[in-house]
Design an enzyme around this catalytic site. Structure first.
Site: not given
Ligand code: URA
Length: 228
Positions: A100-102
């Site tokens: 998942l992105d940050r």
């Protein structure tokens, strides 16, 4: 790996020496004597010889609620990583089954079993991933239609599978996609000039986050470990 190869590497033996060593019933695989050098040893098989453990790995499967701000990586110089959240002595053995992105929160799977992570992430498997999405502007019906029809990602040369789109409010939806392209959900909305302001993954295939609190993790059940 073949058993005779493991014996040769572990004891610095030649092939003939290893064959004799095996024939003398010195080696046990998962508690049973094995005399055949051609036996294939799996990643998680326990191998012992003369009271020495040559290989013993425990398969690990965790489901983590990644909070916003934590990076989906095993190491990072600047930010806290998902591995930093795992308070287990074996945490460093784990890898991610999908990122998942940050700025996205929600379900991530961590494991040391690469067949399991491959089964979850292989594009051909088209494992569904469900997200709760909040946007900065209203979601028009043409946007919903475009998601449902599939969208061309020219860079990757891929047209997305028809998504399942459940409009929950003017700026909020539950979305299920069947790929895992980089920043896919945000990029799909940006096509229509819509920015995603909050993104949260609720499920991957048969795995559901449920009411696990942000930053917490749990082991997968035996049923959940069955590959999709
Ligand atoms: N889509 C995104 O934009 N970000 C994620 O982390 C996952 C899907």
């Amino acid at each position: 790996m073949r058993l005779d190869r493991l014996i040769q590497l572990s004891f610095r033996m030649g092939s003939k020496e290893a064959r004799i060593f095996l024939a003398r019933r010195n080696v046990q695989v998962n508690g049973n004597v094995e005399v055949h050098g051609s036996a294939q040893i799996g990643h998680f098989d326990r191998v012992e010889a003369r009271n020495t453990v040559l290989q013993a790995r425990v398969p690990r499967y965790l489901l983590l609620h990644k909070p916003v701000g934590v990076v989906s990586a095993t190491t990072d110089l600047l930010h806290q990583t998902v591995i930093d959240l795992i308070r287990e002595p074996w945490a460093s053995e784990l890898h991610l089954a999908g990122r998942l992105d940050r700025f996205t929160s929600g379900l991530v799977v961590l494991t040391n079993d690469s067949s399991f992570s491959t089964a979850l992430t292989l594009p051909q498997k088209k494992v569904p991933k469900t997200y709760l999405v909040t946007t900065d502007s209203d979601i028009a019906s043409e946007v919903v239609e475009a998601f449902k029809n599939g969208m061309l990602f020219a860079k990757e040369g891929v047209t997305t599978e028809p998504a399942i789109f459940d409009l929950l409010g003017n700026r909020c939806c539950r979305l299920t996609i069947f790929e895992g392209k980089h920043h896919q959900v945000k990029r799909m909305f940006l096509r229509f000039g819509i920015r995603v302001v909050a993104l949260h993954r609720e499920s991957i295939g048969h795995l559901h986050l449920g009411d696990l609190a942000a930053g917490d993790y749990r082991e997968l059940t035996a049923e959940e470990r069955l590959v999709p």
